[in-house]
Design an enzyme around this catalytic site. Structure first.
Site, PDB file in Angstrom:
ATOM      1  CE  LYS A   5      -3.965   2.142   2.384  1.00 36.85           C
ATOM      2  NZ  LYS A   5      -4.931   2.063   3.497  1.00 36.85           N
ATOM      3  CB  SER A  13      -8.751   1.359   5.520  1.00 31.28           C
ATOM      4  OG  SER A  13      -9.414   2.594   5.417  1.00 31.28           O
ATOM      5  CB  SER A  42      -8.285   4.025   2.558  1.00 31.25           C
ATOM      6  OG  SER A  42      -7.459   3.357   3.502  1.00 31.25           O
TER       7      SER A  42
END
Lengths: 484, 478
Positions: free
Chosen positions: A76, A175, A151
């Site tokens: 990420k 998330s 997210s």
């Protein structure tokens, strides 16, 4: 190769059935072929990935490979990666090449994992649909017109489409779990303090936690094993030994008490999703677990509490992005104030600004007691609910998200509806507990996630339950059309 | 109209830790800009603070030394504001729960009176960097070497009533932190700086007047001047029918005046909240006791002991214990020389202090170390040299010409105590001055001093004065 689990790939590498370089090339090619449709990567690290893969091959040949030696993964873009752009999904950091590695980055590197690239995400991890990213939305591989959740939307989509065997995510209010649910993969948010936050760009420091996203619980266990552990550079990281997450995966779950909070099965939950979740619970019952109805009476406080605490912390955490030392700086600032106003005004997107403003307001003189302090009190009530529940049950189960993946653009102008996507995940962050999402079925060809919540530092138990469930179901093995 | 000033001081003492309060970077002063700022100090995305335990220990020792409560639980908070030399956009400080609170310090005033000044609190915080405005052609440079340096902010009660009291308090505190070895006290480098809150009220009034805060005063002299200027300014404002405005003011040493920086309305809302990156600091009794064991003898206790042990006056003991280095030097001198405490005090406070001041040298760097100085005093004590000759020996030692015995030997300054030699000199003087002898013998007693002077001159100052007196009397009265 991409239909194999991470565990199988690790065995294949060890047995020299294929090399890490071959494996890495395979995934890089898949990314190049498919990611045009998904937009799940912000930065691809082809050269460094191949170099790392070749190093891993030497390690593998030497007979002393790290536990993830040669395994490719997607990282990420919130984790700092030395020498590689770390954008956090924001224009603010579009030009930011991190000069150091996050602890998680370092640990995965030490385990021998090969970073394929950095994945797309909501800007500064603020969003539930990946639509706030400066790099554009990510498409859900199950249906390109729908969102992957957020997210960690890029990480979830990449694993779902098998562009990477596993990825990292971060979870502040859901998330990891919500996009895992919406993309049909397995994601785990560990106990607060289990994984170091050093080098992970902060959104809300008291809630942020990194965790693995993978195709199965078994794979998630391998990833978490490498990520977890004490780090003296993070004062909130807990100094206690890390459990062996793979060791107990097959433990019997007969007699395991599974709490079903009535508040998680009521209003706001799509009845079709509820059906899938109930079927999953029935499956666990088949395995010998005992469902127990419980109550989390303050569950309704979670969303409003979160939207005071998280913005308050973010309003302060994001102050360092001021155009002075790194990141975006506006052109030709007239003076200091102009530099601040335009750098931040142009560098941040609307959702980030909205949360900075909410948080600034909540911490302001005269409002602090009514908002921030009140929210802290509510947070204690929420944690106490769980504490009481875990006196009666071993694990809590329910839906991860109230709906399946929604359409791109559907909620983007309605922040409150968007915030409700995390109605079942947020409380877990406020309490600091570990939580997990496991693929549990489909509604109209879109995945549904079963959420499992454990007591503090009982990630091993969550993984055990999830693994046993995955032994008798195949939802986690399904691959979206076009990505087989 | 009789006015009374009400003053409280906030003193920032830079703690003498090797590394910064939340990072491992060095705190050494004077390095090239930005060479002592690591990722944490730069506030890079993703970095986290880790508390330096040594800073906690130092704060606790300060609390114990000022009879304060060392809090079992204190909390770091973020003070949010934007400034280019504040890398994170917030300063990590302590707000509601400081590590030290409710203590006091006794100060002595010029009239000998002692006053007890309350210490409201002392909290740990990080320093900011520096903005450099010179030499960058229209832009501002930022040096973050200082960012993250640990500070102890020491807040007094508004118990001070004059600029002189404020200075006395500040000096006492300065002495204390150096005794504790928690701050080097270097005011030029900004290691010890002061903000002063000043208000005035009519004598007899109990309520406080509106105060002005004077920021960043970095010398004792400026503190006195700035406060006096501010008191006069406020008196003038009130006496001309105006009202004092609550504001922050800056002292301009060049113009010897304070001027407004910002008013209360322009003040920031700092939006303090507990820093979620740091755990509360929890100190148990064992930790506090361990710190207590490391405390050195403190100035007040040392002063009392000096008075008792060495027979010194309160004034002498006060001067000698004002700094730990001076006190250590004095004690070393007394111990090594075995001379009377008072004699050693006179010499340390007299010749030695004068020479140190003259050459701008700290006592610990004195060219005459305590052992050598003791050697000099021994020669006074055993009558090898007179006090007057000793000054010559001192100067030679200061100039590096060797120890006392070597100088006395080389310069032939040994006191003459041989009565035969002295008698010989006296006879020569009597012979050379028949007129004065006659006058003396006919009753002009005052001339005795003249003969003493002549004999001393003849001996080049080396004759033992007591012996000269005795023999001269005998011989003149023959």
């Amino acid at each position: 190769m991409h239909t194999k689990t991470l565990a199988e790939l690790a065995r294949g590498l060890r047995d020299r059935a294929f090399s890490s370089e071959e494996l890495t090339r395979h995934y890089l090619e898949r990314i190049k072929r498919h990611d045009g449709q998904l937009n799940s990567f912000i930065t691809l690290c082809e050269d460094s990935a191949l170099a790392r893969a070749r190093e891993a091959d030497i390690q593998l040949a030497s007979g002393k490979p790290g536990p993830l030696a040669g395994i490719p993964f997607a990282h990420k873009d919130i984790f700092c990666t030395d020498g590689v752009r770390t954008s956090c999904g924001s224009r603010m950091l579009d030009n930011f090449i991190a000069p150091y590695n996050a602890t998680v980055t370092e640990r995965l590197q030490q385990a021998g994992a090969v970073m394929l690239g950095k994945t797309n995400m909501d800007e500064f991890a603020m969003g539930s649909s990946n639509e706030t990213s400066y790099y554009g939305p990510v498409n859900n591989p199950w249906n390109p017109d729908t969102v992957p959740g957020g997210s960690s939307g890029g990480s979830a989509a990449a694993v779902a489409a098998r562009l990477a065997p596993a990825s990292t995510g971060t979870d502040t209010g859901g998330s990891i779990r919500q996009p895992a649910a919406l993309c049909g993969i397995t994601g785990l948010k560990p106990t607060y303090g289990r994984v170091s936050r050093y080098g992970m760009i902060a959104f809300a420091s008291s809630l942020d936690q990194a965790g693995p996203m993978a195709a199965s619980a078994e794979d998630a266990a391998l990833m978490l094993q490498a990520m977890a552990g004490f780090d003296p550079r993070d004062s909130t990281c807990v100094d206690r030994p890390v459990e062996d997450y793979s060791a107990g995966l097959n433990n019997d779950i007969r007699g395991l008490r599974i709490g079903l909070p009535k508040e998680y099965f009521g209003e706001g939950l799509d009845p079709a999703v509820a059906k899938v979740v109930e079927a999953a619970i029935a499956e666990l019952k088949q395995l010998g677990a005992e469902p127990v109805e419980i109550s989390l009476p303050n569950a309704g406080l979670a969303v409003p509490t979160y939207y005071v605490v998280a913005p308050a912390e973010c309003s302060s955490n994001l102050s360092r992005f001021d155009g002075v030392r790194f990141g975006y700086r506006c052109d030709n600032p007239r003076d200091l104030e102009d530099l601040y106003k335009r750098s931040r005004g142009e560098g941040f997107g609307p959702e980030v600004k909205r949360r900075i403003m909410i948080g600034t307001y909540a911490l302001s003189a005269g409002y602090y007691d009514a908002y921030y302090l009140k929210a802290q009190q509510a947070r204690h009530l929420i944690a106490d609910d769980f504490k009481a529940a875990f006196e009666k049950v071993d694990v809590i189960a329910g839906p991860t998200a109230p709906n399946t993946a929604f359409r791109l653009g559907e909620k983007v102008d309605d922040p409150v509806t968007m915030y409700l996507s995390d109605v079942f995940t947020i409380a877990v962050n406020l309490a600091g507990l570990p939580g997990m999402s496991v693929p549990a079925g489909f509604v109209e060809e879109l995945p549904v996630g079963l959420q499992l919540i454990g007591n503090y530092f009982e990630e091993d138990r969550l993984l055990n339950v999830a693994h046993r469930y995955q032994q008798v179901t195949d939802w986690h093995t399904r691959i979206p059309k076009g990505f087989e | 109209m009789q006015w009374e000033a009400v003053i409280g001081l906030e003193i920032h003492a830079q703690l003498a830790t090797k590394s910064k309060i939340f990072s491992g970077a060095s705190t050494a002063y004077g390095a090239a800009p930005n060479t002592q700022a690591c990722a944490v100090d730069l506030g890079l995305p993703g970095v986290l603070p880790v508390l330096n335990e040594e800073a906690v220990r130092m704060a606790a020792s300060f609390g114990l030394a000022t009879h304060a409560t060392v809090a079992p639980r204190s909390v770091f908070a973020r003070k949010n504001y934007f400034y280019p030399d504040l890398p994170k956009g917030y300063q990590i400080s302590q707000y509601e729960l400081p590590i030290v609170h409710t203590g006091y310090l006794d100060i002595e005033l010029e009239d000998g009176e002692t006053r007890r000044i309350g210490i409201t609190r002392a909290h740990l915080e990080e320093d900011a960097g520096k903005s450099l405005h010179e030499g960058f052609h229209g832009v501002t440079g930022i040096d973050l070497n200082r960012a993250g340096t640990p500070l102890l902010e020491i807040v007094s009660e508004p118990d001070l009533r004059s600029a002189k009291e404020a200075v006395a308090y500040m000096k006492k505190l300065h002495s204390l932190v150096r005794y504790l070895e928690i701050c080097d006290g270097n005011m030029q480098e900004g290691s010890f700086r002061c903000d002063a809150n000043v208000s005035i009220r009519r004598r007899g009034e109990h309520r406080f007047g509106t105060r002005a805060e004077i920021k960043n005063i970095n010398s004792f002299r400026f503190v006195e001047r700035a406060i006096n200027f501010e008191i006069e300014r406020q008196i003038e404002v009130l006496e001309s029918g105006g009202a004092v405005v609550q504001e922050t003011r800056l002292y301009d040493a060049g113009k010897d005046e304070t001027r407004s920086m910002r008013t209360k309305e322009e003040a920031n809302d700092y939006r303090y909240f507990p820093d979620p990156d740091l755990l509360p600091v929890e100190l148990d009794a064992a930790f506090i006791e361990a710190v207590r064991k490391t405390l050195p003898e403190l100035p007040d206790a040392k002063k009392s002991r000096f008075m008792e042990q060495y027979g010194l006056s309160a004034y002498d003991a006060g001067v000698l214990t004002a700094s730990r280095e001076m006190a250590d030097y004095y004690e070393a001198v007394v111990e090594a020389s075995k001379v009377e405490g008072k004699l050693a005090a006179n010499w340390v406070m007299g010749e030695l202090s004068a020479a140190l001041n003259r050459d701008g040298i700290e006592v610990e760097d004195s060219p005459i170390d305590a052992r050598a100085f003791a050697g000099l005093l021994q020669r006074i004590g055993d009558n090898t040299i007179s006090g007057k000759i000793a000054k010559t020996v001192f100067e030679a030692m200061w100039a590096g010409e060797g120890d006392a015995d070597a100088v006395i030997e080389a310069k032939g300054l040994k006191q003459i105590t041989d009565t035969g030699a002295i008698e010989q000199m006296i006879r020569e003087v009597i012979e050379a001055n028949p007129q004065q002898v006659e006058q003396y013998r006919s009753g002009k007693d005052k001339l005795f001093g003249f003969f003493v002077g002549q004999v001393m001159k003849a001996s080049k100052g080396k004759a033992n004065p007591a012996e000269v007196n005795k023999l001269l009397k005998q011989l003149l009265d023959e």
